[in-house]
Each structure stands twice: as structure tokens, then as C-alpha cells.
Design a protein around this motif. Structure first.
Motif, PDB file in Angstrom:
ATOM      1  N   CYS A 105      -0.008  -7.271  -4.912  1.00 32.70           N
ATOM      2  CA  CYS A 105       0.473  -5.999  -4.352  1.00 32.70           C
ATOM      3  C   CYS A 105      -0.158  -5.751  -2.982  1.00 32.70           C
ATOM      4  N   GLY A 114       1.468  -5.933   1.048  1.00 32.33           N
ATOM      5  CA  GLY A 114       1.517  -4.720   1.854  1.00 32.33           C
ATOM      6  C   GLY A 114       2.057  -3.504   1.124  1.00 32.33           C
ATOM      7  N   MET A 115       1.675  -3.348  -0.138  1.00 31.79           N
ATOM      8  CA  MET A 115       2.116  -2.171  -0.865  1.00 31.79           C
ATOM      9  C   MET A 115       1.428  -0.942  -0.272  1.00 31.79           C
ATOM     10  N   ASP A 116       2.051   0.197  -0.479  1.00 34.07           N
ATOM     11  CA  ASP A 116       1.577   1.482   0.023  1.00 34.07           C
ATOM     12  C   ASP A 116       0.079   1.675  -0.265  1.00 34.07           C
ATOM     13  N   ALA A 117      -0.717   2.018   0.753  1.00 31.78           N
ATOM     14  CA  ALA A 117      -2.176   2.081   0.656  1.00 31.78           C
ATOM     15  C   ALA A 117      -2.622   3.116  -0.378  1.00 31.78           C
ATOM     16  N   GLU A 118      -1.910   4.234  -0.428  1.00 33.79           N
ATOM     17  CA  GLU A 118      -2.312   5.297  -1.350  1.00 33.79           C
ATOM     18  C   GLU A 118      -2.199   4.819  -2.800  1.00 33.79           C
ATOM     19  N   ILE A 119      -1.113   4.086  -3.061  1.00 38.12           N
ATOM     20  CA  ILE A 119      -0.932   3.571  -4.428  1.00 38.12           C
ATOM     21  C   ILE A 119      -2.050   2.599  -4.758  1.00 38.12           C
ATOM     22  N   LYS A 142      -5.016   2.489  -3.578  1.00 40.36           N
ATOM     23  CA  LYS A 142      -6.261   3.229  -3.764  1.00 40.36           C
ATOM     24  C   LYS A 142      -6.310   3.817  -5.179  1.00 40.36           C
TER      25      LYS A 142
END
Lengths: 340, 484
Positions: free
Chosen positions: B467, B471-476, B478
Motif C-alpha cells: 500500500c 502511494g496510498m493516501d498518507a492519512e489512511i 497513518k
């Protein structure tokens, strides 16, 4: 003699404007005239022909009589109707409703029934196979109407047969025959390479601009619309893959497009499904009609006898036809052919 | 018998790679069959022949090329040969039979040289000289069929008469005389036809005792052509000899041509799969994108190839001649049949198990990500229970899963190394440099090899790395880290 006009061609097709045009008689005359020439003749047909009784009209038809040494390609089930003594020399993968096409060599004279392949590519292959077996000339008997028009595309020259069975009116008969001969012998197109013309994947309509670039009318736009568009003023020619029909041409002729000097081309004469009227109008507007594979019409053969018993005056028919076409014309029913 | 998964595992792809020279070889492949355990001697003989042919492809190359050229123009005329038992053949059929006999005379000596040099057994191709003698009494060896005038006194007389009439016809100018001669000639031609029919019937009568021999010759050509095609395929993709065992599987460096060709097209290469397993359940766990399914399908493919008489694509192969081979995997066809993929999986599993329980011999039971379609808690419970059940069976079972806690119940545990030894930071940099092609970069760093992972309980945690690298969404990301 008919043979003077056909000797030297590798392949010759015989096509008819209608049933009972005298195709078989012409074929027999060719075989007879070439009998004593030092050459091997090969025979086949597009589809089936040469039955003793015509399956379509039920009238008696002359058989095809070949001489010893000739090569014949016909369907397996037709062999039992061939009474020439024969030697089977090859089989082919070309299937017909009457079985696969078989090649034999006549070891004596006799009657044969022809039922050859019906696809252009197969006929070309078969012609080559005949040559490998020693044939000097392949004669292809064209079957009925449309299909037979493919025959010129695979042969170097053609004999066009026509007759009283075509129409009761001598004017119609002569006019339509002359027109058919004209379509078959249209000049070679000048704007497309052989590969471009023969490309089976090509779109139906292609336009060539004067600068050489190719333009393909967008989906939904007709040829007439494309030619009328102001940005397409510099179109030098049009190539139609498949058939050039009246339906395609009518809007072009009726619309205001300037088509003077524009070349309309198709693969061969058999793809031009247009009447004399449309042809004349095209000429009047200064457009040119051309084909990628021009055919040589070696002769026109006329049969003054109609299948339904309505006969024409042989002398008048011959004279009128000679006036209308600029190739040799002969009367198939006349023993000496009436050929000048 | 056909397996619904033949396409899915690349079996059909492999079969389509076979290039027989003759229609007899093609018919053999079209009617491909699977050997049952009691047919092992015949299968072993065939595989032995393929191996021997494979070993002689290089030294006997000119002979193989020559025999292929001789086999290529053959036509499959078995139907008309069979018909000859009861009826007379037509001139075209006799022509084709003569052509076959002529080819057999060319093929036979080349085959004998190949057989003697390579040591293949149980295949025989005899020149059909006797039959040819009947079809070619003048021994002209021409590749045509013609009844010579001298075939019978009657034919000689008829042909003479006919020729005389034809000669007269050539000279006749008068219409009435021509018509009279034509009628006369037609009558003689009819007599010629009757006599030729009689002579053909006589030839067929004489051929009858040779029919079995001709058909055996065609069978020999079919078997040899099929053997040669199998050997050439093995040479192209790396096939090996097979050692049969009672109930143990041991493959070293298996390959799957379909997957290998697809990877090659994309510039990648196939990582060979090695696996051993015995009765009971063996488990393959590993990362997403790690090739668990490919490993399982490659095993299914090679086991099925052996059952069909082909050499497996591997460095070495030891396996039982399985009574049946089953694969339960998602193949995308379930939706069309109106079943949820989970439902379809269970139905297939039930069928597999009931057939395996009835089997007398050893079966190969393959389950790909069984119960993947349901919620993870229940899915894991189901996978564990199925593993325990398979462990109690005498069959070889191999499962892939990414559920935890299944491995403890398996007899053997393999892991796809996946991204275990990867330098995450380095791969991230490489992806950045190859903007947008993260999947390809990860695939290149993925270690597809199978490793014994005895004693390990949980599945590797590569999903998070994948993931992150894609480059999955950083917030996810985290959030995922916080939950751990």
C-alpha cells in the motif's frame, strides 16, 4: 477466329450478362480452336456450371467437351458426370457443396462438368497449381451474374457473353452490354498503391488530398458530406473498398460538391454497382471512374437465340454490338463465329 | 474427460503449443486423454519415448526434419479406408490411398533409422508396399491414379473403340454425323464406366486384407508424430523425465509456459517453483502479489500434463499417477452461473471431497485461497477446518491462504518469500524514479520462490508495504500504523 484474341494470356475468364448468353458455347469454341495448338489448357469454373440441363431454367445446355491432355478442376461429386478417360493428379482443400475440388488430366477426349472453387484467393492458387502441372492457359468459366464478375479479377483477360435472353429490347441489350464492357475496362486508378487498394482492413471510404495525405470521413459522415465540406476542396480522388453503389453516389451527384477532376476508384469492375445513368452523370460533372485491377475484355460474344424462344436478327445484333464496343464481337451460334 | 480448470492453469495453452506435422498427429491431440493409474505401464512407455526423442532431437535433427516433411502432406483418410472394408472406393479415394501408400514408403525407412538410433519402443510404421502394388500395378510410382488400358482385356478394347470414335469426332464437320458419333461415343463411355467400376471394386477386394495394416501404419504415424511434437515442446520449454511414486510429489524448478510467456512479453521472467508434498495438507502462505496462485496453478498444470502423457516443465519430477486432479479456484465464471463466488467455491469443494473419498487411488487436491470471499474471522476458521480434514486423507492436498493460524494444522508449510528481504526505502526511491509504474517495480523485487517455513504461525505483513509503495493516501497509512 477467337483464338487470335486470347492466345498469350496466362488466364482467361468467360462471363455472362445472363443465363443462356452462350458461355458454354464460347468455352467449347475456345477449347476447340486451341486443340491443335502446342499448349496445355486447364479448365475450371467459379461455382458450378456445365450441366447437361441448366438447373436454373431447366433448358438443355451443351456440355463442355475437352481434348486429351487438358487439366480439369472440378468437385468430387461431378466426376461421375465426366466421361473423358481421366487420371486423378491432385486433390485440393477447396470445398464446394458438391465435395472438395479435385484435379484430373484428361487421358482422352470427352465431356466434363465443371464445379470449381468460389473464392477469388482459391482460384488464384488453383491457377498456380495448374501451371505447376504444366498448364499454359487457365480458362475460368464464370457462373451466374454477380459471382462470375469475380472471375475477371483473377484472370488476365475476359470474354463477355451476352444475348437475347438478357432483354427483349435490342437497345437495352446492346446498351447494357457496352456499359458492362466499359466498367470492366475502366482505366487503372492513379492515386493509390497496390497495397492501399488491396488492404482488406481499409475503411469503406478513403479520400486522397492533392498533397498526398489520406482523409477518412468521420463516423456518420457520408461521402457526399465529406466532399461538400469546404476544407476538403483539394480532394484529388476517392477510393471505395467494397462496392461503389448508387446509394453512395446519388447524394454526391445531387449535392453541390465540385467533383470535376476527382477520381472515383474501386478494386475492380465487379465492385461498381452503378447504372448507366449515374455513370453518365459522373462523366458530365467531370469526374473520372477507375479501378485498381483493370481487366482486358478480349471479345464480346452475342447469342441471338433466347431461352424463352424470342430470337433476334443475328446480323442486326452483331452490327449494333460492333458499333457499341471497341473490341471484337462474335456470334456464338454462327459456325464461323461471324468474327471479322 | 475434461477439467473445468484446464484453461485457468495454462493447460490448454501448453497443448496449443504442440505442433504436429500430420493430420494424424493433430487428431491424436484433439482426442487427448488422461491416463488412469492402472494404465501406468503404457504411460511410462510413452513418456520414455518422448524423453528418448527429446535426447535425440539434436543428433538426429536432419532425420526429424525429413520425416516431418514427409508427414506434412498427408491427409486423414481413415474414414475411406474403413469404408473399403465393405464398399468399393471412388477414383479420388483410391488416389488418396495411393498417395498415402507412397508417403509410407518414404516415411518408413526414415522412421526405422530414428527408432533404431533413439530407442523408442512400441511404435511401428511399415511401408504399405503390397497395397501400393495393387494401386500401381505398372510400378510407375507416379503420384496420380489412373486405370491403365492394360488393366483388363475389356478395358483395353473399350478404350480403343472410344479413342477411335474420338478421333473421328475430331475430323467430323457435318452436324448430323457429329451427333451420331457423339451418341455412339456416349454408349462406349458408359461401358468404360462400368468396366472401370468393376476394376476398382476388384482393386478394393484385393486391398481388403491390407486394411488393418494400413490403419496400423496410420496409427504408428499418429503416435510418432504426437511423440515428436511432445519432445519438441519439452525442448522449447524445458521438460524433464518423470519418476512415479506412490503418494509423494517432488517437483524441482517447475515452469508454466503461459505465465512465463506473458511475463517475457512484459520484460520479466518466470521464477521457477519447487515444491514437495505427501499425503495430507501442505500450505502455501505469503504476500499479496507474491505468486501463491501461480505456484499452485503451476503444480496443477504439471501434474495434469503428466496425466495426459506430456513431460512436465521442470528440472526434475517425482509424483504419483494421480487418479484425479482437482483445483478449487476463483475463475471468474461463477457470477455467470448465478452463484456468489463463495457459494460456488463451497459447491466445488463438496464435489471434490466426495469424489476424493470414493477414489481408490491417490488424488491431488488443490485449493487456492479457499474461503477468501467471506469475512476474515469465519474464513480463517473454515480454512483451518478444511486443512485438518485434508490432513486426515490419503491424498496430496496443497492449499494457499493468507489467513493466520492455518499453518499449525498443515503437515508442511511453504512461504512465498515475497517482500520479506526487501529494502523498502530503496524500492520507494526506485518507484519515484519510475513514476507511476509501482506495480512493475514491486513485481521485480518480489521474490516468488517458495521456502519451507516450518514453525511460523502468522502470514507476512507485506500488504501494508505494498500500500505504501503504491502511494496510498498518507492519512489512511497513518491510521493503519496507529491501529497496529
Amino acid at each position: 477466329m477467337l483464338k487470335e484474341h486470347i492466345l498469350g494470356f496466362r488466364s482467361l475468364s468467360i462471363i455472362g450478362m445472363c443465363k443462356n448468353a452462350g458461355k458454354t458455347t464460347v468455352l467449347n469454341r475456345i477449347i476447340r480452336e486451341l486443340r491443335d495448338e502446342p499448349m496445355t489448357l486447364a479448365l475450371t469454373s467459379i461455382g458450378r456450371d456445365g450441366e447437361a440441363v441448366d438447373v436454373v431454367t431447366g433448358t438443355a445446355k451443351p456440355g463442355i467437351y475437352v481434348y486429351e491432355g487438358s487439366l480439369v478442376a472440378t468437385a468430387r461429386d461431378m466426376l461421375r458426370f465426366c466421361d473423358a478417360t481421366r487420371e486423378i493428379v491432385g486433390t485440393t482443400p477447396y470445398s464446394t457443396p458438391l465435395g472438395d475440388v479435385v484435379i484430373f488430366r484428361a487421358r482422352g477426349d470427352g465431356g466434363v462438368q465443371l464445379a470449381g472453387p468460389s473464392m477469388t484467393a482459391q482460384l488464384i492458387e488453383l491457377t498456380n497449381a495448374f501451371e505447376t502441372l504444366g498448364a499454359d492457359m487457365t480458362v475460368i468459366d464464370g457462373a451466374l451474374s454477380r459471382k462470375s464478375l469475380c472471375a475477371p479479377a483473377v484472370s488476365e483477360a475476359t470474354v463477355l457473353c451476352t444475348g437475347a435472353s438478357y432483354s427483349r429490347s435490342i437497345d437495352t441489350l446492346v446498351g447494357d452490354t457496352a456499359f458492362a464492357a466499359k466498367l470492366l475496362t475502366l482505366p487503372r486508378q492513379t492515386l493509390w498503391s497496390g497495397a492501399e487498394a488491396g488492404d482488406p482492413q481499409a475503411p469503406k471510404v478513403r479520400l486522397r488530398r492533392k498533397d498526398g495525405t489520406v482523409l477518412i470521413p468521420p463516423e456518420g459522415k457520408s461521402l457526399a458530406q465529406a466532399l461538400r465540406a469546404p476544407e476538403n476542396r483539394d480532394v484529388a480522388g476517392v477510393f471505395i473498398s467494397g462496392a461503389l453503389t448508387e446509394a453512395t453516389l446519388r447524394p454526391v451527384l445531387q449535392g453541390g460538391a465540385d467533383i470535376a477532376g476527382v477520381e472515383f476508384a474501386a478494386l475492380d469492375g465487379s465492385r461498381l454497382l452503378i447504372g448507366r445513368d449515374a455513370y453518365d452523370k459522373l462523366a458530365l460533372r467531370g469526374a473520372k471512374l477507375a479501378v485498381a485491377r483493370p481487366v482486358r475484355v478480349a471479345a464480346v460474344a452475342v447469342n441471338p437465340v433466347s431461352a424463352c424462344g424470342f430470337d433476334m436478327d443475328p446480323a442486326e445484333l452483331l452490327a449494333r454490338m460492333r458499333e457499341a464496343v471497341d473490341v471484337p464481337v462474335l456470334d456464338v451460334m454462327n459456325e464461323d463465329g461471324g468474327l471479322l | 474427460m475434461r477439467h473445468e480448470f484446464e484453461r485457468n492453469i495454462g493447460f490448454r495453452y501448453a497443448i496449443d503449443l504442440l505442433e504436429p506435422a500430420s493430420p494424424y498427429g493433430r487428431a491424436k491431440i484433439a482426442g487427448l486423454r488422461f491416463f488412469s493409474p492402472d494404465e501406468r505401464p503404457e504411460l511410462e512407455r510413452q513418456l520414455q519415448n518422448v524423453v528418448r526423442t527429446l535426447h535425440h532431437l539434436a543428433p538426429l535433427a536432419p532425420e526429424y526434419e525429413k520425416i516431418s516433411l514427409y508427414m506434412m502432406p498427408l491427409k486423414d483418410i481413415r474414414r475411406s479406408v474403413e469404408m473399403c472394408r465393405e464398399a468399393a472406393l471412388s477414383e479420388t479415394e483410391l488416389f488418396e490411398l495411393k498417395r498415402f501408400c507412397l508417403q509410407s514408403v518414404l516415411i518408413s525407412p526414415v522412421f526405422a533409422r530414428i527408432r533404431d538410433a533413439s530407442g523408442i519402443e512400441g511404435i511401428d510404421i511399415r511401408a504399405q508396399e503390397e497395397a501400393l502394388g495393387l494401386l500401381d500395378p505398372e510400378n510407375a510410382r507416379a503420384a496420380t491414379f489412373f486405370l491403365p488400358d492394360a488393366s483388363s482385356k475389356a478395358l483395353l478394347a473399350i478404350r480403343k473403340e472410344k479413342r477411335a470414335l474420338e478421333e473421328k469426332l475430331r475430323r467430323a464437320a457435318d452436324r448430323d454425323e457429329r451427333a451420331r458419333l457423339m451418341a455412339e461415343r456416349a454408349a462406349v463411355a458408359a461401358r468404360e464406366d462400368v468396366e472401370e467400376n468393376r476394376l476398382r471394386a476388384e482393386i478394393c477386394e484385393g486391398l481388403r486384407p491390407h486394411i488393418d495394416g494400413i490403419l496400423r501404419c496410420m496409427d504408428g504415424i499418429a503416435n510418432f508424430d504426437f511423440t515428436l511434437a511432445r519432445a519438441k515442446l519439452a525442448a522449447a520449454y524445458g521438460g524433464c523425465a518423470v519418476e512415479f511414486s506412490r503418494n509423494e510429489v517432488e517437483f524441482v524448478d517447475m515452469r508454466n509456459p503461459r505465465v512465463a510467456d506473458a511475463l517475457k512479453e512484459r520484460g520479466g521472467s518466470f521464477t521457477p517453483v519447487s515444491i514437495s508434498a505427501g499425503p495430507g495438507a501442505a500450505l502455501i502462505t505469503g504476500a499479496n502479489m507474491g505468486g501463491k496462485s501461480v505456484a499452485l496453478k503451476t503444480l496443477a498444470l504439471n501434474a495434469l500434463l503428466v496425466k495426459a502423457g506430456l513431460l512436465p516443465f521442470a528440472k526434475s519430477a517425482r509424483l504419483p499417477l494421480f487418479e484425479e486432479i482437482f483445483l478449487v479456484a476463483e475463475d471468474g465464471e461463477d457470477v455467470g452461473r448465478g452463484l456468489s463466488s463463495f457459494g460456488a467455491e463451497i459447491v466445488r469443494f463438496n464435489e471434490m471431497l466426495s469424489r476424493a473419498l470414493r477414489a481408490k487411488g491417490v488424488c491431488l487436491l488443490l485449493l487456492d485461497e479457499f474461503a477468501r470471499g467471506t469475512n476474515p474471522e469465519e474464513g480463517a476458521l473454515i480454512a483451518r477446518a478444511v486443512t485438518r480434514r485434508l490432513n486426515g486423507l490419503p491424498h496430496v492436498g496443497v492449499l494457499t491462504t493468507h489467513y493466520d493460524g492455518v499453518a499449525r494444522y498443515a503437515k508442511l508449510h511453504y512461504e512465498v518469500a515475497g517482500l520479506r528481504d526487501m529494502d523498502v526505502a530503496a524500492v520507494a526511491r526506485e518507484i519515484a524514479a519510475n513514476r507511476g509504474d509501482g506495480v512493475r517495480v514491486i513485481a521485480r523485487h518480489m521474490n516468488y520462490g517458495l521456502y519451507r517455513a516450518q514453525g511460523r504461525e502468522s502470514c507476512p505483513r507485506d500488504a501494508r508495504n505494498v500500500c505504501m509503495l503504491l502511494g496510498m493516501d498518507a492519512e489512511i497509512l497513518k491510521d493503519i500504523a496507529a491501529q497496529e
